[in-house]
Design a protein around this motif. Sequence first.
Motif, short mmCIF file in Angstrom:
data_model
loop_
_atom_site.label_atom_id
_atom_site.label_comp_id
_atom_site.label_asym_id
_atom_site.label_seq_id
_atom_site.Cartn_x
_atom_site.Cartn_y
_atom_site.Cartn_z
N ILE A 57 -57.16 80.44 25.00
CA ILE A 57 -56.97 80.91 26.38
C ILE A 57 -56.83 79.65 27.22
O ILE A 57 -57.69 78.77 27.18
N TYR A 58 -55.75 79.57 27.94
CA TYR A 58 -55.42 78.36 28.69
C TYR A 58 -54.96 78.75 30.09
O TYR A 58 -54.66 79.92 30.36
N TRP A 59 -54.90 77.77 30.97
CA TRP A 59 -54.41 78.00 32.33
C TRP A 59 -54.03 76.67 32.94
O TRP A 59 -54.32 75.61 32.41
N CYS A 60 -53.37 76.76 34.08
CA CYS A 60 -53.00 75.55 34.81
C CYS A 60 -53.31 75.73 36.28
O CYS A 60 -53.47 76.85 36.77
N VAL A 61 -53.40 74.61 36.95
CA VAL A 61 -53.66 74.61 38.38
C VAL A 61 -52.83 73.47 38.99
O VAL A 61 -52.67 72.42 38.37
N HIS A 103 -61.53 71.00 41.45
CA HIS A 103 -62.96 70.70 41.56
C HIS A 103 -63.79 71.79 40.88
O HIS A 103 -64.75 71.49 40.14
N PHE A 104 -63.44 73.05 41.12
CA PHE A 104 -64.16 74.18 40.52
C PHE A 104 -64.13 74.10 39.00
O PHE A 104 -65.16 74.18 38.34
N ASN A 149 -67.42 72.98 36.63
CA ASN A 149 -67.98 73.97 35.73
C ASN A 149 -67.72 73.66 34.25
O ASN A 149 -68.02 74.48 33.39
N GLY A 150 -67.21 72.47 33.98
CA GLY A 150 -67.11 72.00 32.61
C GLY A 150 -65.96 72.54 31.79
O GLY A 150 -65.97 72.43 30.56
N ILE A 187 -52.29 70.63 36.28
CA ILE A 187 -53.33 70.19 35.37
C ILE A 187 -53.62 71.39 34.48
O ILE A 187 -53.78 72.52 34.97
N TRP A 188 -53.68 71.17 33.17
CA TRP A 188 -53.86 72.24 32.21
C TRP A 188 -55.29 72.25 31.69
O TRP A 188 -55.89 71.20 31.50
#
Length: 176
Positions: free
Chosen positions: A123-127, A136-137, A141-142, A169-170
């Motif tokens: 499970i992946y995501w990007c911002v 920052h969030f 939260n590691g 950023i992934w």
Amino acid sequence: MLRKLEKKDAPLMLEWMHDPTVVEYLNRNFAAMTIEDCEAFIEGAAVGADSDRKTMEGNFHLAIEDEEGEYLGTVSLKGIDRRTSSAEFGITVRTAAMGRGVSFKAMNEILRIGHEEMGLRIIYWCVSVQNKRAVHFYDKNGYERVSLAELRAMNVRIDYAEDKLADFIWYKSPGI
């Protein structure tokens, strides 16, 4: 905390879609959305929420709610791919929900569902690099950053324009 999306959620969903502070760095024109768009999304999400989680493909969306059942946002696993055992995570919350710890709880619960109930490995995501609040969030939260090359080596489907990939950023869920 998480439940099926309901038609009554549409006005509050539209609220965050039209809130520039929420959608500023998202990769879609949410300001153009209408109440009918929200209702159609909710109707489509109901099909996925009722599917067998072990076999479903496509998208899985749930509402984040508070103790009174008020809609606070949406958490999703998108592009569920059984071939690669992967999905892209997504979350959006209303401004009223920010800073209350609901994003962290909802995110951990959807990741748990994805891994334990759906059997997903990745499970992946990007911002957006510009979305300092989200970066920052995730960092605080590691959640682990991952390179695009590593994701591609896992054969996950990246549905973003090649010329935009450097703008993100992934991240990946723990344990992969």
